[in-house]
Design a protein around this motif. Structure first.
Motif, PDB file in Angstrom:
ATOM      1  N   PRO A 193     -47.258  54.017 -45.974  1.00  0.00           N
ATOM      2  CA  PRO A 193     -46.772  53.640 -44.653  1.00  0.00           C
ATOM      3  C   PRO A 193     -46.535  52.140 -44.534  1.00  0.00           C
ATOM      4  CG  PRO A 193     -48.647  55.123 -44.507  1.00  0.00           C
ATOM      5  CD  PRO A 193     -48.540  54.697 -45.935  1.00  0.00           C
ATOM      6  N   ASP A 194     -45.395  51.756 -43.956  1.00  0.00           N
ATOM      7  CA  ASP A 194     -45.070  50.338 -43.774  1.00  0.00           C
ATOM      8  C   ASP A 194     -45.830  49.763 -42.583  1.00  0.00           C
ATOM      9  OD1 ASP A 194     -43.350  50.393 -45.868  1.00  0.00           O
ATOM     10  OD2 ASP A 194     -41.542  50.631 -44.660  1.00  0.00           O
ATOM     11  N   LEU A 195     -46.292  48.546 -42.727  1.00  0.00           N
ATOM     12  CA  LEU A 195     -46.880  47.792 -41.629  1.00  0.00           C
ATOM     13  C   LEU A 195     -45.816  46.845 -41.110  1.00  0.00           C
ATOM     14  CD1 LEU A 195     -49.220  46.852 -39.865  1.00  0.00           C
ATOM     15  CD2 LEU A 195     -49.912  45.321 -41.719  1.00  0.00           C
ATOM     16  N   VAL A 196     -45.456  47.013 -39.849  1.00  0.00           N
ATOM     17  CA  VAL A 196     -44.404  46.210 -39.242  1.00  0.00           C
ATOM     18  C   VAL A 196     -45.013  45.345 -38.147  1.00  0.00           C
ATOM     19  CG1 VAL A 196     -42.238  46.262 -37.948  1.00  0.00           C
ATOM     20  CG2 VAL A 196     -42.664  47.968 -39.738  1.00  0.00           C
ATOM     21  N   MET A 197     -44.625  44.084 -38.106  1.00  0.00           N
ATOM     22  CA  MET A 197     -45.079  43.178 -37.046  1.00  0.00           C
ATOM     23  C   MET A 197     -43.894  42.823 -36.171  1.00  0.00           C
ATOM     24  SD  MET A 197     -47.105  39.522 -37.273  1.00  0.00           S
ATOM     25  CE  MET A 197     -45.712  38.611 -37.942  1.00  0.00           C
ATOM     26  N   GLY A 198     -44.105  42.804 -34.860  1.00  0.00           N
ATOM     27  CA  GLY A 198     -43.047  42.437 -33.933  1.00  0.00           C
ATOM     28  C   GLY A 198     -43.627  41.719 -32.737  1.00  0.00           C
ATOM     29  N   GLU A 199     -42.767  41.331 -31.823  1.00  0.00           N
ATOM     30  CA  GLU A 199     -43.220  40.616 -30.627  1.00  0.00           C
ATOM     31  C   GLU A 199     -42.277  40.886 -29.469  1.00  0.00           C
ATOM     32  OE1 GLU A 199     -41.535  36.234 -30.565  1.00  0.00           O
ATOM     33  OE2 GLU A 199     -42.651  36.598 -32.436  1.00  0.00           O
ATOM     34  N   TYR A 200     -42.800  40.676 -28.270  1.00  0.00           N
ATOM     35  CA  TYR A 200     -41.969  40.728 -27.074  1.00  0.00           C
ATOM     36  C   TYR A 200     -42.594  39.785 -26.057  1.00  0.00           C
ATOM     37  CZ  TYR A 200     -45.524  43.862 -25.060  1.00  0.00           C
ATOM     38  OH  TYR A 200     -46.690  44.406 -24.587  1.00  0.00           O
ATOM     39  N   THR A 201     -41.787  39.300 -25.133  1.00  0.00           N
ATOM     40  CA  THR A 201     -42.264  38.424 -24.067  1.00  0.00           C
ATOM     41  C   THR A 201     -42.253  39.203 -22.767  1.00  0.00           C
ATOM     42  OG1 THR A 201     -41.428  36.443 -25.164  1.00  0.00           O
ATOM     43  CG2 THR A 201     -41.887  36.271 -22.811  1.00  0.00           C
ATOM     44  N   GLY A 202     -43.387  39.221 -22.075  1.00  0.00           N
ATOM     45  CA  GLY A 202     -43.508  39.992 -20.850  1.00  0.00           C
ATOM     46  C   GLY A 202     -42.529  39.563 -19.778  1.00  0.00           C
ATOM     47  N   ASN A 203     -42.074  40.542 -18.986  1.00  0.00           N
ATOM     48  CA  ASN A 203     -41.158  40.227 -17.884  1.00  0.00           C
ATOM     49  C   ASN A 203     -41.728  40.607 -16.523  1.00  0.00           C
ATOM     50  OD1 ASN A 203     -40.951  43.000 -17.894  1.00  0.00           O
ATOM     51  ND2 ASN A 203     -38.846  43.075 -18.666  1.00  0.00           N
ATOM     52  N   GLY A 204     -42.995  41.075 -16.516  1.00  0.00           N
ATOM     53  CA  GLY A 204     -43.678  41.321 -15.254  1.00  0.00           C
ATOM     54  C   GLY A 204     -43.415  42.667 -14.605  1.00  0.00           C
ATOM     55  N   VAL A 205     -42.500  43.482 -15.141  1.00  0.00           N
ATOM     56  CA  VAL A 205     -42.226  44.777 -14.494  1.00  0.00           C
ATOM     57  C   VAL A 205     -43.395  45.723 -14.760  1.00  0.00           C
ATOM     58  CG1 VAL A 205     -39.738  44.475 -14.677  1.00  0.00           C
ATOM     59  CG2 VAL A 205     -40.963  45.697 -16.472  1.00  0.00           C
ATOM     60  N   ALA A 206     -43.530  46.724 -13.888  1.00  0.00           N
ATOM     61  CA  ALA A 206     -44.690  47.608 -13.953  1.00  0.00           C
ATOM     62  C   ALA A 206     -44.724  48.441 -15.223  1.00  0.00           C
ATOM     63  CB  ALA A 206     -44.715  48.523 -12.726  1.00  0.00           C
ATOM     64  N   SER A 207     -43.566  48.874 -15.692  1.00  0.00           N
ATOM     65  CA  SER A 207     -43.500  49.715 -16.891  1.00  0.00           C
ATOM     66  C   SER A 207     -42.329  49.256 -17.748  1.00  0.00           C
ATOM     67  CB  SER A 207     -43.328  51.188 -16.493  1.00  0.00           C
ATOM     68  OG  SER A 207     -43.188  52.003 -17.635  1.00  0.00           O
ATOM     69  N   ARG A 208     -42.618  49.024 -19.020  1.00  0.00           N
ATOM     70  CA  ARG A 208     -41.569  48.513 -19.897  1.00  0.00           C
ATOM     71  C   ARG A 208     -41.646  49.214 -21.255  1.00  0.00           C
ATOM     72  NH1 ARG A 208     -40.958  42.266 -22.045  1.00  0.00           N
ATOM     73  NH2 ARG A 208     -39.101  42.584 -23.352  1.00  0.00           N
ATOM     74  N   LYS A 209     -40.502  49.704 -21.717  1.00  0.00           N
ATOM     75  CA  LYS A 209     -40.469  50.372 -23.015  1.00  0.00           C
ATOM     76  C   LYS A 209     -40.035  49.399 -24.103  1.00  0.00           C
ATOM     77  CE  LYS A 209     -38.630  54.295 -25.589  1.00  0.00           C
ATOM     78  NZ  LYS A 209     -37.819  55.539 -25.550  1.00  0.00           N
ATOM     79  N   ILE A 210     -40.797  49.408 -25.203  1.00  0.00           N
ATOM     80  CA  ILE A 210     -40.453  48.627 -26.382  1.00  0.00           C
ATOM     81  C   ILE A 210     -39.908  49.609 -27.420  1.00  0.00           C
ATOM     82  CG2 ILE A 210     -41.272  47.023 -28.129  1.00  0.00           C
ATOM     83  CD1 ILE A 210     -41.457  45.987 -25.220  1.00  0.00           C
ATOM     84  N   THR A 211     -38.636  49.532 -27.719  1.00  0.00           N
ATOM     85  CA  THR A 211     -37.998  50.475 -28.634  1.00  0.00           C
ATOM     86  C   THR A 211     -38.181  50.014 -30.080  1.00  0.00           C
ATOM     87  OG1 THR A 211     -36.354  51.088 -26.971  1.00  0.00           O
ATOM     88  CG2 THR A 211     -35.829  51.607 -29.274  1.00  0.00           C
ATOM     89  N   LEU A 212     -38.693  50.930 -30.909  1.00  0.00           N
ATOM     90  CA  LEU A 212     -38.905  50.641 -32.332  1.00  0.00           C
ATOM     91  C   LEU A 212     -37.860  51.317 -33.218  1.00  0.00           C
ATOM     92  CD1 LEU A 212     -42.778  51.253 -32.400  1.00  0.00           C
ATOM     93  CD2 LEU A 212     -41.610  49.039 -32.282  1.00  0.00           C
ATOM     94  N   GLY A 213     -37.393  52.480 -32.782  1.00  0.00           N
ATOM     95  CA  GLY A 213     -36.442  53.222 -33.602  1.00  0.00           C
ATOM     96  C   GLY A 213     -37.099  54.227 -34.531  1.00  0.00           C
ATOM     97  N   TYR A 214     -38.399  54.427 -34.395  1.00  0.00           N
ATOM     98  CA  TYR A 214     -39.124  55.412 -35.203  1.00  0.00           C
ATOM     99  C   TYR A 214     -40.393  55.823 -34.459  1.00  0.00           C
ATOM    100  CZ  TYR A 214     -41.477  51.026 -36.440  1.00  0.00           C
ATOM    101  OH  TYR A 214     -42.110  49.811 -36.382  1.00  0.00           O
TER     102      TYR A 214
END
Length: 206
Positions: free
Chosen positions: A106-127
């Motif tokens: 299994p691959d170990l993937v590192m990523g990041e995102y910056t919060g935008n304050g909305v109540a619910s936010r989806k981070i799309t990975l593609g898998y």
């Protein structure tokens, strides 16, 4: 001499008053009757043998399926279908391809995102991730605000068999939650996984 008339089925002598029967005529009739009775007896024995063979075949449990066996096999087929459709315990073709390209594991993937304050936010990975960790940069995993009786949750875990509070897993990514109102005084828990301007890091195992 034989009779002038004969019976319909066995052609036995059927005498008239003018006929003159002989001993041979009666012997011939008796022979015909004897042979007919013997043929009938042979047929009856054959039918009895067929009934016996049928009874033996019907009672042969090795050659037949019982109602219990049918029910058991149908249940096994249903369980197999349910097992095969369980995506949580099977590897998809995409996952196989991803793991193969990473050296067989299994691959170990590192990523990041910056919060935008909305109540619910989806981070799309593609898998569909197997397991993952998410945390805020330059902050504790949890932070207590004693004055406000508040516990900020700045991190969490995702997995296919369950996720920590404030995070949910989808087949192509994950969703994080951000509290929009003050915490419930009963527990003081505040979900803080998409705070505006805060940088978050995630480690995902495919």
């Amino acid at each position: 001499m034989p009779s002038s008339n004969k019976t319909l089925y066995l052609a036995l002598n059927k005498w008239l008053g003018s006929d003159k029967p002989k001993k041979d005529d009666f012997n011939d009739d008796n022979q015909i009757i004897d042979e007919a009775m013997n043929a009938m007896s042979v047929r009856i024995d054959g039918l009895s043998g067929a009934d016996s063979a049928l009874a033996e075949h019907t009672s042969d449990s090795a050659a037949h399926v019982t109602g219990g066996e049918k029910a058991s096999w149908n249940g096994a087929a249903t369980n197999l279908s349910s097992h095969q459709s369980n995506s949580g315990i099977h590897v998809t073709q995409q996952e196989k391809a991803a793991w193969s390209s990473g050296g067989g594991g299994p691959d170990l993937v590192m990523g990041e995102y910056t919060g935008n304050g909305v109540a619910s936010r989806k981070i799309t990975l593609g898998y569909h991730a197997q397991f993952g960790l998410i945390f805020a940069v330059n902050d504790g995993m949890m932070r207590v605000n004693w004055a406000a009786n508040q516990l900020n949750t700045n991190s969490g875990c995702i997995s296919r068999i369950g996720c920590s509070q404030g995070i949910s897993l989808q087949t192509d990514g994950f969703t994080v939650m951000q509290a929009q109102t003050p915490p419930n005084p009963a527990d003081g828990l505040t979900l803080r996984l998409n705070a505006n301007g805060v940088k978050y890091i995630y480690f995902i195992w495919k």
